[in-house]
Design a protein around this motif. Sequence first.
Motif, PDB file in Angstrom:
ATOM      1  N   CYS A  88      11.758 -19.850   2.933  1.00  0.00           N
ATOM      2  CA  CYS A  88      11.062 -18.636   2.654  1.00  0.00           C
ATOM      3  C   CYS A  88       9.925 -18.599   3.897  1.00  0.00           C
ATOM      4  O   CYS A  88       9.871 -17.295   4.432  1.00  0.00           O
ATOM      5  CB  CYS A  88      10.000 -18.415   1.530  1.00  0.00           C
ATOM      6  SG  CYS A  88      11.235 -18.289   0.039  1.00  0.00           S
ATOM      7  N   ILE A  89       9.356 -19.800   4.094  1.00  0.00           N
ATOM      8  CA  ILE A  89       8.589 -19.609   5.453  1.00  0.00           C
ATOM      9  C   ILE A  89       8.967 -19.408   6.691  1.00  0.00           C
ATOM     10  O   ILE A  89       8.639 -18.377   7.518  1.00  0.00           O
ATOM     11  CB  ILE A  89       7.639 -20.886   5.370  1.00  0.00           C
ATOM     12  CG1 ILE A  89       6.846 -21.034   4.155  1.00  0.00           C
ATOM     13  CG2 ILE A  89       6.719 -21.050   6.717  1.00  0.00           C
ATOM     14  CD1 ILE A  89       6.103 -22.380   4.008  1.00  0.00           C
ATOM     15  N   ILE A  93      10.252 -14.564   4.488  1.00  0.00           N
ATOM     16  CA  ILE A  93      10.294 -14.053   3.225  1.00  0.00           C
ATOM     17  C   ILE A  93       9.015 -14.228   2.392  1.00  0.00           C
ATOM     18  O   ILE A  93       8.653 -15.344   2.076  1.00  0.00           O
ATOM     19  CB  ILE A  93      11.703 -14.598   2.308  1.00  0.00           C
ATOM     20  CG1 ILE A  93      12.944 -14.372   3.451  1.00  0.00           C
ATOM     21  CG2 ILE A  93      11.720 -13.873   1.183  1.00  0.00           C
ATOM     22  CD1 ILE A  93      14.235 -15.019   2.821  1.00  0.00           C
ATOM     23  N   GLU A  94       8.481 -13.094   1.956  1.00  0.00           N
ATOM     24  CA  GLU A  94       7.341 -13.300   0.976  1.00  0.00           C
ATOM     25  C   GLU A  94       8.175 -13.415  -0.532  1.00  0.00           C
ATOM     26  O   GLU A  94       8.925 -12.550  -0.702  1.00  0.00           O
ATOM     27  CB  GLU A  94       6.547 -12.102   1.127  1.00  0.00           C
ATOM     28  CG  GLU A  94       5.712 -12.239   2.382  1.00  0.00           C
ATOM     29  CD  GLU A  94       5.309 -10.828   2.723  1.00  0.00           C
ATOM     30  OE1 GLU A  94       5.263  -9.980   1.955  1.00  0.00           O
ATOM     31  OE2 GLU A  94       4.362 -10.710   3.606  1.00  0.00           O
ATOM     32  N   ILE A  95       7.935 -14.543  -1.072  1.00  0.00           N
ATOM     33  CA  ILE A  95       8.589 -14.573  -2.136  1.00  0.00           C
ATOM     34  C   ILE A  95       8.126 -13.568  -3.195  1.00  0.00           C
ATOM     35  O   ILE A  95       9.135 -13.040  -3.948  1.00  0.00           O
ATOM     36  CB  ILE A  95       7.707 -16.023  -3.095  1.00  0.00           C
ATOM     37  CG1 ILE A  95       8.392 -17.168  -2.061  1.00  0.00           C
ATOM     38  CG2 ILE A  95       8.523 -16.219  -4.146  1.00  0.00           C
ATOM     39  CD1 ILE A  95       8.097 -18.504  -2.532  1.00  0.00           C
ATOM     40  N   VAL A  96       6.940 -13.272  -3.077  1.00  0.00           N
ATOM     41  CA  VAL A  96       6.552 -11.842  -3.901  1.00  0.00           C
ATOM     42  C   VAL A  96       5.692 -11.142  -2.811  1.00  0.00           C
ATOM     43  O   VAL A  96       4.816 -11.404  -2.220  1.00  0.00           O
ATOM     44  CB  VAL A  96       5.725 -12.056  -5.168  1.00  0.00           C
ATOM     45  CG1 VAL A  96       6.580 -12.520  -6.354  1.00  0.00           C
ATOM     46  CG2 VAL A  96       4.484 -13.192  -4.680  1.00  0.00           C
ATOM     47  N   ASP A  97       6.385  -9.831  -2.623  1.00  0.00           N
ATOM     48  CA  ASP A  97       5.797  -9.071  -1.657  1.00  0.00           C
ATOM     49  C   ASP A  97       4.373  -8.821  -2.023  1.00  0.00           C
ATOM     50  O   ASP A  97       4.017  -7.787  -2.622  1.00  0.00           O
ATOM     51  CB  ASP A  97       6.422  -7.673  -1.736  1.00  0.00           C
ATOM     52  CG  ASP A  97       7.808  -8.026  -1.034  1.00  0.00           C
ATOM     53  OD1 ASP A  97       8.212  -8.471  -0.100  1.00  0.00           O
ATOM     54  OD2 ASP A  97       8.799  -7.316  -1.635  1.00  0.00           O
ATOM     55  N   HIS A  98       3.333  -9.545  -1.331  1.00  0.00           N
ATOM     56  CA  HIS A  98       2.060  -9.147  -1.565  1.00  0.00           C
ATOM     57  C   HIS A  98       1.634  -8.820  -2.723  1.00  0.00           C
ATOM     58  O   HIS A  98       0.979  -7.781  -3.069  1.00  0.00           O
ATOM     59  CB  HIS A  98       1.359  -8.235  -0.557  1.00  0.00           C
ATOM     60  CG  HIS A  98       1.330  -8.641   0.894  1.00  0.00           C
ATOM     61  ND1 HIS A  98       0.048  -9.108   1.312  1.00  0.00           N
ATOM     62  CD2 HIS A  98       2.031  -8.635   1.797  1.00  0.00           C
ATOM     63  CE1 HIS A  98       0.290  -9.571   2.469  1.00  0.00           C
ATOM     64  NE2 HIS A  98       1.490  -9.368   3.163  1.00  0.00           N
TER      65      HIS A  98
END
Lengths: 132, 297
Positions: A88-89, A93-98
């Motif tokens: 993800c890093i 990719i944001e695991i959960v979008d903000h």
Amino acid sequence: MKVQNPVLKSLFCATAATLTFFIITSSVSESFNQTMGIIIGVPITFIGTFVYCFLLIFLEQVKVIAPNFVCRFSVPFSFCCIASVFYCILNNIEIVDHFQQFSFTAYWLELSTPFLVFFITHITIAGVFTVK
Amino acid sequence: MSLYRKNLYFVCISLLLTVCYILYGYFFRNFITQPDFPKEYLTYKNLENKPASNHFEIIKLPDDLLNLSNFYFSPISETVVIQSNKNGFSYDHDPLRLYYKFNIQGKLIDSLIVNSSDYYKVREKYLISEDNYISWIIDNDSTRHKYTELNPKADWDTDRTFEEFERLSKKASSVYYFKSVFTKYNGDTEAFFDKAIFLINQKWYALYGKKIYVYPEAEEQNEEQKTILPVYTHKLSQHGANLLQVDAYYNLIIKNDTLKIKREVWSDRSDLVYYCSPANPEFCIIEGTNFIIKPKK
């Protein structure tokens, strides 16, 4: 404590994983894309799990993982966790979008699915391998 | 160092990193600054949770596979017609088109099947095709009516056709055109005729003529469109730089009642649009959804 009957056990794990995958995906929805997903996904799950089981046995042979239930479960599990974090890093990719203003429970709910999947698969495979 | 100890170190370090990453995600991104949520909006309900006022309620039509881009209210009865997407895998390659008719209670009362290859259009609540028209949306009559053809053999000269065309266009409440639908063979040559249809006093008349085709206007929208702005919005989460997910709160006023509705939307300025039946302004449908507003029984 070597793994006994490795081929049989790997086949068993692969079949179990494929069945679970099939039941879950086919109960979700009935659209055409879903059907295609199942048709492609079933052999991938089967072969993937089978290869993964042999990889575990191989890693035990070359003395990377200790031949013990706890190690068989926890080493691959923690490896999958850290690998997905790095994936993800690196791919941004944001695991959960903000996700903001969410309680910790809601936040955890967003994350829990892959963790539970990792957890259940690895503990099952480790268990099957340890059983005599 | 024994194998067990190596394994233990590996597990501890990777789990610690994972947990740190998750906690970082929670503690360092999980904030939006905005005033506290006012308590008065707690009573607002999502459409799924059946908001209701003293005399009105919102219910769902008993079908999740409707083509919600358009719907047709009958001008004389309390019914609404919506096309269904039900047949086949892909809607585009479906040989049949299915229309459903719902009454004011949200019950399915009738349906109509037409061939997709006839390319039915809706004009003034009539389903029209090249050959025939159906007044089913208005009066539940599914017979295919033939057009009253003024020159069935297309044998008028240009001046007469044009005169008649002008006269009918003035009288008609709606006009539609089909391109090159009539072919006339004259020895080796063939001549193509366009067809214009006119709605006069609930009857469609057809006129053939050369080069009378005009590109038809887009399908008319339902007349009774109403738009309401949210009375309050509360931010939920931020996706990317400036895309916000918000809860929008609406007061939908119908007659003397207020329906209190909450919706999850992607902008502070998301309007709620609904359309009311010309036959009964208390019977409405919310745009883009299969939820209807109706008086309580």
